[in-house]
Design a protein around this motif. Structure first.
Motif, PDB file in Angstrom:
ATOM      1  N   ASN A  89     -52.478  55.096  41.326  1.00  0.00           N
ATOM      2  CA  ASN A  89     -52.604  55.695  42.656  1.00  0.00           C
ATOM      3  C   ASN A  89     -53.683  56.768  42.698  1.00  0.00           C
ATOM      4  OD1 ASN A  89     -50.486  54.836  44.840  1.00  0.00           O
ATOM      5  ND2 ASN A  89     -49.411  54.738  42.877  1.00  0.00           N
ATOM      6  N   GLY A  90     -54.672  56.621  41.849  1.00  0.00           N
ATOM      7  CA  GLY A  90     -55.841  57.485  41.924  1.00  0.00           C
ATOM      8  C   GLY A  90     -55.730  58.787  41.163  1.00  0.00           C
ATOM      9  N   ALA A  91     -54.831  58.888  40.193  1.00  0.00           N
ATOM     10  CA  ALA A  91     -54.690  60.121  39.424  1.00  0.00           C
ATOM     11  C   ALA A  91     -54.299  59.788  37.993  1.00  0.00           C
ATOM     12  CB  ALA A  91     -53.648  61.041  40.054  1.00  0.00           C
ATOM     13  N   MET A  92     -54.676  60.664  37.075  1.00  0.00           N
ATOM     14  CA  MET A  92     -54.182  60.583  35.706  1.00  0.00           C
ATOM     15  C   MET A  92     -52.750  61.112  35.694  1.00  0.00           C
ATOM     16  SD  MET A  92     -54.135  60.158  32.453  1.00  0.00           S
ATOM     17  CE  MET A  92     -55.790  59.485  32.328  1.00  0.00           C
ATOM     18  N   VAL A  93     -51.820  60.325  35.143  1.00  0.00           N
ATOM     19  CA  VAL A  93     -50.403  60.692  35.131  1.00  0.00           C
ATOM     20  C   VAL A  93     -49.948  60.916  33.695  1.00  0.00           C
ATOM     21  CG1 VAL A  93     -48.059  59.984  35.725  1.00  0.00           C
ATOM     22  CG2 VAL A  93     -49.966  59.386  37.243  1.00  0.00           C
ATOM     23  N   LYS A  94     -49.291  62.040  33.455  1.00  0.00           N
ATOM     24  CA  LYS A  94     -48.699  62.343  32.157  1.00  0.00           C
ATOM     25  C   LYS A  94     -47.213  62.572  32.353  1.00  0.00           C
ATOM     26  CE  LYS A  94     -49.477  63.300  27.723  1.00  0.00           C
ATOM     27  NZ  LYS A  94     -50.131  62.342  26.817  1.00  0.00           N
ATOM     28  N   GLU A  95     -46.388  61.923  31.554  1.00  0.00           N
ATOM     29  CA  GLU A  95     -44.938  62.013  31.701  1.00  0.00           C
ATOM     30  C   GLU A  95     -44.303  62.843  30.602  1.00  0.00           C
ATOM     31  OE1 GLU A  95     -43.201  57.997  33.391  1.00  0.00           O
ATOM     32  OE2 GLU A  95     -44.575  57.608  31.742  1.00  0.00           O
ATOM     33  N   ILE A  96     -43.285  63.607  30.988  1.00  0.00           N
ATOM     34  CA  ILE A  96     -42.417  64.305  30.032  1.00  0.00           C
ATOM     35  C   ILE A  96     -40.996  63.872  30.355  1.00  0.00           C
ATOM     36  CG2 ILE A  96     -41.675  66.516  29.087  1.00  0.00           C
ATOM     37  CD1 ILE A  96     -44.205  67.752  30.244  1.00  0.00           C
ATOM     38  N   PRO A  97     -40.511  62.800  29.751  1.00  0.00           N
ATOM     39  CA  PRO A  97     -39.174  62.306  30.085  1.00  0.00           C
ATOM     40  C   PRO A  97     -38.085  63.052  29.333  1.00  0.00           C
ATOM     41  CG  PRO A  97     -40.175  60.892  28.459  1.00  0.00           C
ATOM     42  CD  PRO A  97     -41.191  61.969  28.764  1.00  0.00           C
ATOM     43  N   GLY A  98     -36.849  62.811  29.782  1.00  0.00           N
ATOM     44  CA  GLY A  98     -35.696  63.204  28.989  1.00  0.00           C
ATOM     45  C   GLY A  98     -35.261  64.641  29.113  1.00  0.00           C
ATOM     46  N   GLY A  99     -35.354  65.243  30.285  1.00  0.00           N
ATOM     47  CA  GLY A  99     -34.869  66.599  30.433  1.00  0.00           C
ATOM     48  C   GLY A  99     -35.768  67.410  31.326  1.00  0.00           C
ATOM     49  N   CYS A 100     -35.717  68.723  31.180  1.00  0.00           N
ATOM     50  CA  CYS A 100     -36.535  69.570  32.046  1.00  0.00           C
ATOM     51  C   CYS A 100     -37.673  70.193  31.261  1.00  0.00           C
ATOM     52  CB  CYS A 100     -35.683  70.637  32.703  1.00  0.00           C
ATOM     53  SG  CYS A 100     -34.871  71.725  31.549  1.00  0.00           S
ATOM     54  N   MET A 101     -38.733  70.513  31.969  1.00  0.00           N
ATOM     55  CA  MET A 101     -39.932  71.045  31.328  1.00  0.00           C
ATOM     56  C   MET A 101     -39.686  72.383  30.650  1.00  0.00           C
ATOM     57  SD  MET A 101     -42.849  70.305  34.178  1.00  0.00           S
ATOM     58  CE  MET A 101     -43.476  68.644  34.499  1.00  0.00           C
ATOM     59  N   CYS A 102     -38.699  73.120  31.143  1.00  0.00           N
ATOM     60  CA  CYS A 102     -38.526  74.475  30.637  1.00  0.00           C
ATOM     61  C   CYS A 102     -37.761  74.507  29.318  1.00  0.00           C
ATOM     62  CB  CYS A 102     -37.790  75.329  31.673  1.00  0.00           C
ATOM     63  SG  CYS A 102     -36.168  74.682  32.127  1.00  0.00           S
ATOM     64  N   CYS A 103     -37.201  73.395  28.888  1.00  0.00           N
ATOM     65  CA  CYS A 103     -36.401  73.397  27.665  1.00  0.00           C
ATOM     66  C   CYS A 103     -37.277  73.347  26.417  1.00  0.00           C
ATOM     67  CB  CYS A 103     -35.423  72.233  27.673  1.00  0.00           C
ATOM     68  SG  CYS A 103     -34.141  72.425  28.920  1.00  0.00           S
ATOM     69  N   VAL A 131     -51.406  64.352  37.561  1.00  0.00           N
ATOM     70  CA  VAL A 131     -50.000  64.641  37.867  1.00  0.00           C
ATOM     71  C   VAL A 131     -49.243  64.762  36.547  1.00  0.00           C
ATOM     72  CG1 VAL A 131     -47.904  63.905  39.045  1.00  0.00           C
ATOM     73  CG2 VAL A 131     -50.146  63.329  40.018  1.00  0.00           C
ATOM     74  N   LEU A 132     -48.555  65.872  36.377  1.00  0.00           N
ATOM     75  CA  LEU A 132     -47.664  66.073  35.231  1.00  0.00           C
ATOM     76  C   LEU A 132     -46.246  65.948  35.759  1.00  0.00           C
ATOM     77  CD1 LEU A 132     -47.449  66.835  32.213  1.00  0.00           C
ATOM     78  CD2 LEU A 132     -47.371  69.233  32.926  1.00  0.00           C
ATOM     79  N   VAL A 133     -45.552  64.894  35.349  1.00  0.00           N
ATOM     80  CA  VAL A 133     -44.259  64.580  35.944  1.00  0.00           C
ATOM     81  C   VAL A 133     -43.166  64.600  34.878  1.00  0.00           C
ATOM     82  CG1 VAL A 133     -44.682  62.094  35.720  1.00  0.00           C
ATOM     83  CG2 VAL A 133     -42.974  62.904  37.348  1.00  0.00           C
ATOM     84  N   ASN A 134     -42.043  65.179  35.235  1.00  0.00           N
ATOM     85  CA  ASN A 134     -40.906  65.287  34.335  1.00  0.00           C
ATOM     86  C   ASN A 134     -39.692  64.634  34.974  1.00  0.00           C
ATOM     87  OD1 ASN A 134     -38.571  67.857  33.510  1.00  0.00           O
ATOM     88  ND2 ASN A 134     -39.211  66.238  32.150  1.00  0.00           N
ATOM     89  N   GLU A 135     -38.923  63.903  34.182  1.00  0.00           N
ATOM     90  CA  GLU A 135     -37.718  63.253  34.692  1.00  0.00           C
ATOM     91  C   GLU A 135     -36.525  63.598  33.829  1.00  0.00           C
ATOM     92  OE1 GLU A 135     -38.125  59.199  36.392  1.00  0.00           O
ATOM     93  OE2 GLU A 135     -40.028  59.213  35.340  1.00  0.00           O
ATOM     94  N   PHE A 136     -35.354  63.612  34.471  1.00  0.00           N
ATOM     95  CA  PHE A 136     -34.124  63.879  33.749  1.00  0.00           C
ATOM     96  C   PHE A 136     -33.835  62.766  32.745  1.00  0.00           C
ATOM     97  CE2 PHE A 136     -29.397  63.656  33.600  1.00  0.00           C
ATOM     98  CZ  PHE A 136     -29.188  64.868  32.968  1.00  0.00           C
ATOM     99  N   GLY A 137     -34.047  61.532  33.163  1.00  0.00           N
ATOM    100  CA  GLY A 137     -33.852  60.396  32.268  1.00  0.00           C
ATOM    101  C   GLY A 137     -35.078  60.136  31.414  1.00  0.00           C
ATOM    102  N   GLU A 138     -35.010  59.075  30.601  1.00  0.00           N
ATOM    103  CA  GLU A 138     -36.034  58.857  29.587  1.00  0.00           C
ATOM    104  C   GLU A 138     -36.883  57.610  29.781  1.00  0.00           C
ATOM    105  OE1 GLU A 138     -34.975  59.524  25.509  1.00  0.00           O
ATOM    106  OE2 GLU A 138     -33.219  60.685  26.069  1.00  0.00           O
ATOM    107  N   VAL A 139     -36.651  56.817  30.827  1.00  0.00           N
ATOM    108  CA  VAL A 139     -37.396  55.567  30.923  1.00  0.00           C
ATOM    109  C   VAL A 139     -38.657  55.673  31.775  1.00  0.00           C
ATOM    110  CG1 VAL A 139     -35.310  54.210  30.548  1.00  0.00           C
ATOM    111  CG2 VAL A 139     -36.103  54.618  32.883  1.00  0.00           C
TER     112      VAL A 139
END
Length: 328
Positions: free
Chosen positions: A52-66, A34-42
């Protein structure tokens, strides 16, 4: 080639809950990421999806397209090349626009790596009654880009929201597929539907500005000497404020739930340590969901999002009073 799905949806529609349901019912022989992006940074969603059975990678602090998609590309490349998952789910922030992400996923450089399947948009039909949401171009284009519309939160639906969704579907549904769900309970077979919606989306005016480059791809963490930290972010007409606390800090259970319920913001998500174990908090407007588990997370983190100016200092002062183990 990794089977890949983009799962979009506006703030509070139930994207993370839907992904948790999919992970709980996946074939245990398959390797998912799962590649997950959040508007906030925490990094709340990363904490919710962990273990939950998956490798998770986070991109915090905005949107992926920026930032020319650089954080997105680095996170995507790491998952594809290092972990080689059978399936990849990509969850952009609810304030994100899908065009740049889809453009990247369908670019020639990723053609040997990614088998892009149906894009799912998770919708709380009550949002169609909210003029502010309906006028938001990201909200509109998330729906326009989807192959499947998931009308979520059926248990919260009203006659008015059903009628609004039916009217929207008559005007914009086309030959796409729609399903109804409660608490993100969707059929995994939806993920293997082909991507047939290739409508050309306009670039988002709200993302025509430059975002500051974030310091890294990992969600906010604490140095060993620091007991807690606050992080702020703003853009796309919203503000986010998040806090992370070390593993030695516990919060009064009733107090933290009341604080989250009464905070004058539209969105609250958190994973908090309490004497009763882990408390997961998820609030959108007046919809307030909590879940307790008899486990202790490695830290506590909570994030609030607001579309209006908010007194973060006052909220912070009241939050700090709820600590049972006081730090500096």
């Amino acid at each position: 080639m990794t089977k890949t799905n983009l799962i979009t949806g506006f703030l509070g529609s139930g994207k993370t809950t839907s992904i948790l349901h999919l992970l709980a019912h996946k074939d245990p022989a398959e390797k998912w990421a799962v590649l997950v992006n959040e508007f906030g940074e925490v990094g709340i969603d990363g904490a919710l999806l962990a273990d939950n059975g998956a490798m998770v990678k986070e991109i915090p602090g905005g949107c992926m397209c920026c930032v020319n998609g650089l954080p997105m590309q680095v996170g995507l490349n790491t998952l594809l090349r290092q972990h080689k998952p059978d399936r990849l789910l990509i969850e952009p922030t609810g304030l994100g626009h899908p065009k740049q992400i889809l453009d990247l996923l369908t670019s020639p450089v990723y053609e040997p790596w990614i088998g892009l399947r149906a894009t799912l948009c998770v919708l709380d039909p009550r949002q169609l009654l909210d003029e502010k949401a309906v006028q938001n171009e990201n909200f509109r284009d998330q729906l326009a880009a989807a192959d499947v519309i998931v009308a979520n939160k059926e248990d919260r639906a009203s006659t008015e929201s059903h009628e609004a969704f039916e009217l929207w579907w008559q005007n914009f549904g086309g030959d796409r597929q729609r399903v109804y769900a409660t608490q993100g309970n969707i059929d995994q077979a939806l993920l293997d539907l082909p991507r047939t919606n290739t409508a050309e989306l306009p670039a988002s005016d709200e993302h025509a500005h430059h975002h500051a480059v974030k310091k890294g791809l990992a969600a906010l963490s604490l140095p060993s000497h620091q007991r807690w930290r606050r992080s702020l972010n703003s853009g796309q007409g919203h503000q986010a404020c998040g806090w992370i606390f070390d593993a030695d800090t516990c919060f009064d259970t009733i107090g933290i739930l009341e604080w989250a319920r009464l905070a004058p913001v539209e969105r609250v998500k958190g994973v908090m340590r309490t004497p009763d174990g882990l408390v997961r908090i998820n609030r959108k407007g007046e919809d307030f969901f909590i879940e307790t588990q008899n486990v202790a997370p490695p830290d506590s983190r909570i994030e609030l999002i607001s579309a209006v100016n908010t007194d973060w200092n006052l909220l912070q002062a009241n939050l700090l009073k709820l600590r049972l183990t006081l730090g500096d």
